[in-house]
Design an enzyme around this catalytic site. Sequence first.
Site, mmCIF file in Angstrom:
data_model
loop_
_atom_site.group_PDB
_atom_site.id
_atom_site.type_symbol
_atom_site.label_atom_id
_atom_site.label_comp_id
_atom_site.label_asym_id
_atom_site.label_seq_id
_atom_site.Cartn_x
_atom_site.Cartn_y
_atom_site.Cartn_z
ATOM 1 N N CYS A 34 -57.594 -8.130 6.262
ATOM 2 C CA CYS A 34 -57.555 -9.584 6.252
ATOM 3 C C CYS A 34 -58.664 -10.053 7.197
ATOM 4 O O CYS A 34 -59.611 -9.320 7.467
ATOM 5 C CB CYS A 34 -56.191 -10.118 6.657
ATOM 6 S SG CYS A 34 -55.705 -9.707 8.339
ATOM 7 N N ILE A 35 -58.560 -11.237 7.727
ATOM 8 C CA ILE A 35 -59.641 -11.765 8.549
ATOM 9 C C ILE A 35 -59.875 -10.934 9.801
ATOM 10 O O ILE A 35 -61.005 -10.698 10.214
ATOM 11 C CB ILE A 35 -59.342 -13.225 8.932
ATOM 12 C CG1 ILE A 35 -59.313 -14.092 7.661
ATOM 13 C CG2 ILE A 35 -60.381 -13.775 9.903
ATOM 14 C CD1 ILE A 35 -58.867 -15.515 7.910
#
Length: 531
Positions: A476-477
Amino acid sequence: MFEKLQRLGKAFMIPIAVLPIAGLMLGIGSAFTNGLMIETYGLTWLLGEGTFLYYVLSTMAAIGNVVFGNLPLIFAVGIASGLALQEKGAAGLSAAISFVVMHSVIGKVLSFLGHTPETTSIDYFVSQGMNAVEAAKQANVYGYELGMFSVRIGVLGGIIIGIVVAFLTNKYYDKKMPEALSFFSGVRFVPIISVLAASLIGAVIPFVWPYVHLGISTFAEFFGKTGPIGVFFYGFFMRLLNIFGLHHAIYPLFWFTSLGGEMEVAGRLVQGGQNIFFAQLADPNTLRFSAEGTKFFTGGYLPMMFGLPAAAYAMYKVADTKNKKLVGGLLFSAALTSFLTGITEPIEFTFLFVAPALYGIHALLEGIAYAVLYMLDVAVGVTFSRGIIDFTLFGLLQGNAKTNFIWILILGIPTALIYYYVFKTLILKFNFKTPGRGDEEVKLYSKKDVLAKDMDIELVIDALGGRENLVDVDACITRLRVTVKDVSKVADDATWKGELKARGVFRKGNGVQVVYGALAEVLKNDINKVR
């Protein structure tokens, strides 16, 4: 369960990733084609109907609106391709076909049962002896999807199809058929079995969904009656789930399904908090946005824009003098990220592992922010974050009369002061080893520092137990998200935080999350290239 929720949350992020650009287009397009705004500022000559900019901006609004209007299909395709371990393209195509088939079958079964648009209207149910409220609830069960008469299962229908198709893809992508049918072997078998499964689901839903829909509506009404208390617990627990990255598997249910409420906007029933907001945004007749629709995200503006940047400043102030220059650069970057975009993990992971009590306080304060803004009837929308960009588009540009955004600015300074003094006081009182304080075990690594190290990707793979131990690698980020065969083969925390310079590690079942900040996506791509 952790592993499955981790993968589901990751899959949710695929369709959600399209929402920021769609939200920006809808926000900008709707704001600058609003007749009242144009007249108020005397911009008819520039933005009025018939001008070039009007055509451009109204087209932008239409593009954004069509994305939000077709979220169920987008979720079906996105989740199927996200959860499929192999043949992701085939999974996405099969999901699209299956979604259409499911609703077609639902429509046919409804007609066999005698349910038509005429016999499922409010007027019809009133004529059958129901009161207006009961008739409205019953009529809300039915609606249209892609022009087909169906039930209002919305995004939940897309989620169901996405999960089922992904399961079938993972199970049958290498299916071998008899020689006479060999053309349908392997990946070609996936859409066949998916359509059959979707047909069965569509045949069952008309018998089950009316009861489920009414049950969800009842729960949503009950949750709504809890008022600020319920909203507080929602904000509090979402922030706690963020530690494990599991909030991605929960909040979409409130943003995009009937769990987040239902509302009639411009003559059609809309389900889910964010869907309600953007439907109202697209409706030029909307005079005020509904705080009932926005209560599942507006509260985040206070901690993200004001609270956490102030907490970062508190950590800077209590750092040792010799370390302040280095700490200042790291914390300023993290604070600016939170303020601009609403991405909070760079700040949160600077204190989560060394002072988890501070994270608990942060979650508590965020829950309070949700409750307070809801009580004040603040209704500022959001794409995926709650930074100044979203605040400008969905608060400032929409006007205070529509959003009551002024309370976010009024409460911003008190929020910043509370975060600053609470963090500073607790860090000093309990001698928490936040960045730059004494203990040399507390290390500071910016993105630049990590990239400069030229990390050996083979060391990361070895720390995950080797190539043969890897099942799925994603990110994810800020986190490298990995599913492994044997979690005992994964290196210990000291190895990750030492030579591999991770900020933290989580293990649950066969799921492993390694916090690397902006480097997570780079590592994911590098691992998948060589595994």
